[in-house]
Design an enzyme around this catalytic site. Sequence first.
Site, PDB file in Angstrom:
ATOM      1  N   CYS A 197       0.236  -1.431  -0.195  1.00 26.29           N
ATOM      2  CA  CYS A 197       0.023   0.277  -0.096  1.00 26.29           C
ATOM      3  C   CYS A 197       0.453   1.202   0.611  1.00 26.29           C
ATOM      4  O   CYS A 197       2.514   1.438   0.540  1.00 26.29           O
ATOM      5  CB  CYS A 197      -0.677   0.062   1.120  1.00 26.29           C
ATOM      6  SG  CYS A 197      -2.178  -1.149   1.386  1.00 26.29           S
TER       7      CYS A 197
ATOM      8  N   ARG B   8       3.464   0.564  -5.158  1.00 32.33           N
ATOM      9  CA  ARG B   8       3.286  -0.131  -4.001  1.00 32.33           C
ATOM     10  C   ARG B   8       1.953  -0.980  -4.119  1.00 32.33           C
ATOM     11  O   ARG B   8       1.779  -1.813  -2.701  1.00 32.33           O
ATOM     12  CB  ARG B   8       2.860   0.617  -3.016  1.00 32.33           C
ATOM     13  CG  ARG B   8       4.269   1.769  -2.699  1.00 32.33           C
ATOM     14  CD  ARG B   8       4.376   2.811  -2.087  1.00 32.33           C
ATOM     15  NE  ARG B   8       4.558   1.823  -0.060  1.00 32.33           N
ATOM     16  CZ  ARG B   8       5.689   2.307  -0.319  1.00 32.33           C
ATOM     17  NH1 ARG B   8       6.713   2.795  -0.473  1.00 32.33           N
ATOM     18  NH2 ARG B   8       5.367   1.378   1.505  1.00 32.33           N
TER      19      ARG B   8
ATOM     20  N   TRP C 188      -3.154  -2.792  -1.350  1.00 30.18           N
ATOM     21  CA  TRP C 188      -2.384  -4.221  -1.748  1.00 30.18           C
ATOM     22  C   TRP C 188      -3.026  -4.793  -0.772  1.00 30.18           C
ATOM     23  O   TRP C 188      -2.846  -4.739   0.371  1.00 30.18           O
ATOM     24  CB  TRP C 188      -1.031  -4.260  -2.329  1.00 30.18           C
ATOM     25  CG  TRP C 188      -0.942  -5.897  -2.336  1.00 30.18           C
ATOM     26  CD1 TRP C 188      -0.678  -6.171  -3.527  1.00 30.18           C
ATOM     27  CD2 TRP C 188       0.064  -6.448  -1.651  1.00 30.18           C
ATOM     28  NE1 TRP C 188       0.126  -7.406  -3.649  1.00 30.18           N
ATOM     29  CE2 TRP C 188      -0.214  -7.655  -2.314  1.00 30.18           C
ATOM     30  CE3 TRP C 188      -0.210  -6.962   0.004  1.00 30.18           C
ATOM     31  CZ2 TRP C 188       0.738  -8.818  -1.884  1.00 30.18           C
ATOM     32  CZ3 TRP C 188       0.598  -8.521   0.789  1.00 30.18           C
ATOM     33  CH2 TRP C 188       1.059  -9.459  -0.407  1.00 30.18           C
TER      34      TRP C 188
ATOM     35  N   ASN D  66      -1.109   1.658   5.923  1.00 25.83           N
ATOM     36  CA  ASN D  66       0.163   0.692   5.329  1.00 25.83           C
ATOM     37  C   ASN D  66       0.510  -0.368   6.348  1.00 25.83           C
ATOM     38  O   ASN D  66       1.420   0.435   7.009  1.00 25.83           O
ATOM     39  CB  ASN D  66       1.144   1.028   4.666  1.00 25.83           C
ATOM     40  CG  ASN D  66       2.408   0.686   3.532  1.00 25.83           C
ATOM     41  OD1 ASN D  66       2.334  -0.333   3.607  1.00 25.83           O
ATOM     42  ND2 ASN D  66       3.928   1.159   4.130  1.00 25.83           N
ATOM     43  N   GLY D  67       0.678  -1.316   5.740  1.00 25.38           N
ATOM     44  CA  GLY D  67       1.031  -2.558   6.700  1.00 25.38           C
ATOM     45  C   GLY D  67      -0.142  -3.801   7.237  1.00 25.38           C
ATOM     46  O   GLY D  67      -1.102  -3.614   6.674  1.00 25.38           O
TER      47      GLY D  67
ATOM     48  N   GLU E 131      15.042 -17.464 -11.858  1.00 23.23           N
ATOM     49  CA  GLU E 131      14.703 -16.045 -12.582  1.00 23.23           C
ATOM     50  C   GLU E 131      13.731 -16.468 -13.550  1.00 23.23           C
ATOM     51  O   GLU E 131      12.800 -15.041 -13.381  1.00 23.23           O
ATOM     52  CB  GLU E 131      16.061 -15.554 -12.360  1.00 23.23           C
ATOM     53  CG  GLU E 131      15.560 -14.141 -13.264  1.00 23.23           C
ATOM     54  CD  GLU E 131      15.013 -13.302 -12.348  1.00 23.23           C
ATOM     55  OE1 GLU E 131      14.381 -13.344 -11.186  1.00 23.23           O
ATOM     56  OE2 GLU E 131      14.446 -12.114 -13.002  1.00 23.23           O
TER      57      GLU E 131
ATOM     58  N   LYS F  57       9.681 -15.153 -13.815  1.00 25.36           N
ATOM     59  CA  LYS F  57       9.705 -14.089 -14.550  1.00 25.36           C
ATOM     60  C   LYS F  57       7.927 -14.759 -15.704  1.00 25.36           C
ATOM     61  O   LYS F  57       7.275 -14.119 -15.341  1.00 25.36           O
ATOM     62  CB  LYS F  57      10.953 -13.639 -15.633  1.00 25.36           C
ATOM     63  CG  LYS F  57      11.926 -12.900 -15.179  1.00 25.36           C
ATOM     64  CD  LYS F  57      11.744 -11.917 -15.122  1.00 25.36           C
ATOM     65  CE  LYS F  57      11.250 -10.859 -13.044  1.00 25.36           C
ATOM     66  NZ  LYS F  57      12.208 -11.026 -13.005  1.00 25.36           N
TER      67      LYS F  57
ATOM     68  N   GLU G 131       5.043 -14.893 -12.609  1.00 26.77           N
ATOM     69  CA  GLU G 131       4.293 -13.327 -12.695  1.00 26.77           C
ATOM     70  C   GLU G 131       4.170 -12.901 -13.550  1.00 26.77           C
ATOM     71  O   GLU G 131       3.253 -11.967 -13.568  1.00 26.77           O
ATOM     72  CB  GLU G 131       5.552 -12.817 -11.389  1.00 26.77           C
ATOM     73  CG  GLU G 131       6.986 -12.419 -12.423  1.00 26.77           C
ATOM     74  CD  GLU G 131       7.754 -11.298 -11.435  1.00 26.77           C
ATOM     75  OE1 GLU G 131       6.750 -11.152 -10.182  1.00 26.77           O
ATOM     76  OE2 GLU G 131       9.113 -11.654 -11.623  1.00 26.77           O
TER      77      GLU G 131
ATOM     78  N   HIS H 228      16.097 -36.640 -10.617  1.00 28.26           N
ATOM     79  CA  HIS H 228      15.475 -37.164  -8.512  1.00 28.26           C
ATOM     80  C   HIS H 228      14.200 -37.437  -8.567  1.00 28.26           C
ATOM     81  O   HIS H 228      14.113 -36.283  -6.895  1.00 28.26           O
ATOM     82  CB  HIS H 228      16.208 -36.706  -7.675  1.00 28.26           C
ATOM     83  CG  HIS H 228      17.774 -36.936  -7.779  1.00 28.26           C
ATOM     84  ND1 HIS H 228      18.490 -37.902  -7.199  1.00 28.26           N
ATOM     85  CD2 HIS H 228      18.714 -36.154  -8.632  1.00 28.26           C
ATOM     86  CE1 HIS H 228      19.950 -37.853  -7.997  1.00 28.26           C
ATOM     87  NE2 HIS H 228      20.569 -36.633  -8.657  1.00 28.26           N
TER      88      HIS H 228
ATOM     89  N   LYS I  12       5.365  -3.804  -6.138  1.00 29.75           N
ATOM     90  CA  LYS I  12       6.619  -3.529  -6.418  1.00 29.75           C
ATOM     91  C   LYS I  12       7.594  -3.581  -5.220  1.00 29.75           C
ATOM     92  O   LYS I  12       8.713  -4.003  -4.954  1.00 29.75           O
ATOM     93  CB  LYS I  12       7.143  -1.781  -7.172  1.00 29.75           C
ATOM     94  CG  LYS I  12       8.672  -2.369  -7.615  1.00 29.75           C
ATOM     95  CD  LYS I  12       8.506  -2.655  -8.730  1.00 29.75           C
ATOM     96  CE  LYS I  12      10.193  -2.799  -8.747  1.00 29.75           C
ATOM     97  NZ  LYS I  12      10.609  -3.767 -10.157  1.00 29.75           N
TER      98      LYS I  12
HETATM   99  C1  F6R Z   1      10.212 -10.353  -9.032  1.00 30.56           C
HETATM  100  C2  F6R Z   1      10.527  -9.394  -8.424  1.00 30.56           C
HETATM  101  C3  F6R Z   1      10.820  -9.522  -7.122  1.00 30.56           C
HETATM  102  C4  F6R Z   1      11.469  -8.500  -6.352  1.00 30.56           C
HETATM  103  C5  F6R Z   1      11.342  -8.712  -4.359  1.00 30.56           C
HETATM  104  C6  F6R Z   1      12.030  -8.521  -3.192  1.00 30.56           C
HETATM  105  O1  F6R Z   1      10.294  -9.630 -10.291  1.00 30.56           O
HETATM  106  O2  F6R Z   1      10.860  -8.003  -8.661  1.00 30.56           O
HETATM  107  O3  F6R Z   1      10.447 -11.145  -6.804  1.00 30.56           O
HETATM  108  O4  F6R Z   1      12.956  -9.170  -6.164  1.00 30.56           O
HETATM  109  O5  F6R Z   1      10.389  -9.125  -4.208  1.00 30.56           O
HETATM  110  O6  F6R Z   1      11.916  -6.804  -3.876  1.00 30.56           O
HETATM  111  P1  F6R Z   1      13.529  -6.068  -3.850  1.00 30.56           P
HETATM  112  O7  F6R Z   1      15.093  -5.767  -4.254  1.00 30.56           O
HETATM  113  O8  F6R Z   1      12.693  -4.848  -3.962  1.00 30.56           O
HETATM  114  O9  F6R Z   1      13.704  -6.458  -2.411  1.00 30.56           O
END
Ligand code: F6R
Length: 607
Positions: free
Chosen positions: A2, A27, A74, A98-99, A479, A483, A486, A502, A602
């Site tokens: 949020c 956020r 969020w 927020n929280g 990774e 990607k 998500e 395995h 984000k």
């Molecule tokens: C995936 C992604 C998330 C962040 C994770 C950590 O594309 O963006 O997995 O990497 O939430 O976020 P930070 O790096 O901001 O602590």
Amino acid sequence: MCGIIGMIGKTSVVPSILEGLRRLEYRGYDSAGIAVLNQGTTDRRRAAGKIAKLENELRKKPLDGNTGIGHTRWATHGVPNVVNAHPHVSGAVSVVHNGIIENHKQLREELVSLGFAMETETDTEVAAHLVKYYHDQGLTPEKIMRAIIDRLSGAYALVIMIADYPGMLMAARKSSPLAIGFGNNAMFVGSDALALAPMTRRISYLEDGDWTIVNQDSLTIYNSKNVQVERPVSLTEVSGALIGKGKYRHFMDKEIHEQPEVIGYTLSAFYDPNLNCMKIPKVAFNPGLLPKLTIVAAGTSYYAGMIAKYWLEGLARLPVEVDIASEFRYRNSVLPDGGAALFISQSGESLDTLMALRHAREKGQHIISLINVDESTIARESDVVLKTLAGPEISVASTKAYTTQLAALLCLAVDWAQKRNVLDKKKAFEIMDELSRLPTALAKVLADKERWNACAHELAGARDVIYLGRGLNFPTALEGALKLKELSYIHAEGYAAGEMKHGPIALLDEGMPVVMVAPYDEWFDKTASNLKEALARGGRVVLLSDKEGIERLDDKPAWVFEMPKVNPMVSPILYALPVQLLAYYIALEKGTDVDQPRNLAKSVTVE
Ligand code: F6R
């Protein structure tokens, strides 16, 4: 997560609050709302969905007032709909939060028994009723704040507005960030400097446990012991300019394309190619004597940490443990005296990572962070900050932050390897020279990106996709799968290539896509055997390799993508691009929301 913002001005605060909310949308974007005070009454607009929906609502029914609060949500407690959207109102009281208020259940029962009617499923609503309860008892704003802080447990950044006090906001922070902005004839409270930057550059960050009473022309801050304190005011470096997509369709596309340039900037911050010398910030210990490094991070940043372990152990012979931030505190890991802990975070605000940092500090570790947002809480709580120069990353899925993290981490490994006397100057130069030439190889991959379209078209219909890699590129497989999940909502798993046999190999059947990340390196022949095993079971293999690797294969997979040849040491940075591109193009095929995938945010500021 949020995003929250509050403003006291001499004219209508609505345009600035909206602008702040647009900048806070990273956020969370499940719902949004604004409440203002207008001639002694509270007026509020809310909408489910992104800020654009709230803007529509405001066009239909404008708001006007000189004191106001706004929120972009969020969802944690309660579905993302209008009723659960903030601000929450109880009589004259409005609250944005927020929280997570962890004792909301007990408070809810208590407030219901006092006659309060609950309208929402949120934890925040209890805070609004609690403030009203104390306000109705005749408590002053200061006393109300002391009372509610005593009662609330969990994590919160709260901004509270009471209709009887126009021109005043109350705010508090515990574990969630909050900044105060000083404008011309205006005061602001917001989740971060980014939200406030178009309105003011003069920012003061509240510290954990602080609460404050903000008036049009005065500000009083108290710490967690209710002692009045001063917090420094600094000029934020964050730009107030709106960050655009330029010629790109999505921020993600733009950010993928920025990688050659921003990796170049990041490298030049840590390495001087003319003098062939490293420029890593000084740490308060001798890396040569460091007994162990603990790396902690979440999501994509955690995968960067996994690759750093290969580099730091392989090059610097330094024992490294890598932990998922949300787990670190719960396994009572052995942290040696004189040890150091490195926290990797794009946002510098991930609460799991921040809590892990505080735990490591309590255990006497030196705290280093690698962050992209340098005014973030993690940066402010670190002893030494290494900064990636990726620039603002807007798309929720991390791309350029990840590859700049990797570039910085390899520089750190080379520097510490020399300080530990296990890497001679010539070898170090070879690696740094290869790193310096990497932006050209990255640009080459991007120049040829159209070739991903056809493959993406075919893979977009898949239900599951497996990613395989070995050694340094095992985390690249993880990774790649993250990607894809998500961005396209296709189920994907990354495995160490040798681990397939395995168990996971049972998943393979005719047509199952398997993405192999396999540059020609010392492990290639073993990975090639795993590729054969996948082909033998009808797997539709997408191979990412270089000329040498491709030439060694007698069975050619369905899709082969030739990558530029680089030193295997730097290959995880190069091979990050094709897995990003593949996920991006598959998401385009599926028509998903590339920059703001469902359910994500984000900056993850809840545990
Ligand atoms: C995936 C992604 C998330 C962040 C994770 C950590 O594309 O963006 O997995 O990497 O939430 O976020 P930070 O790096 O901001 O602590």
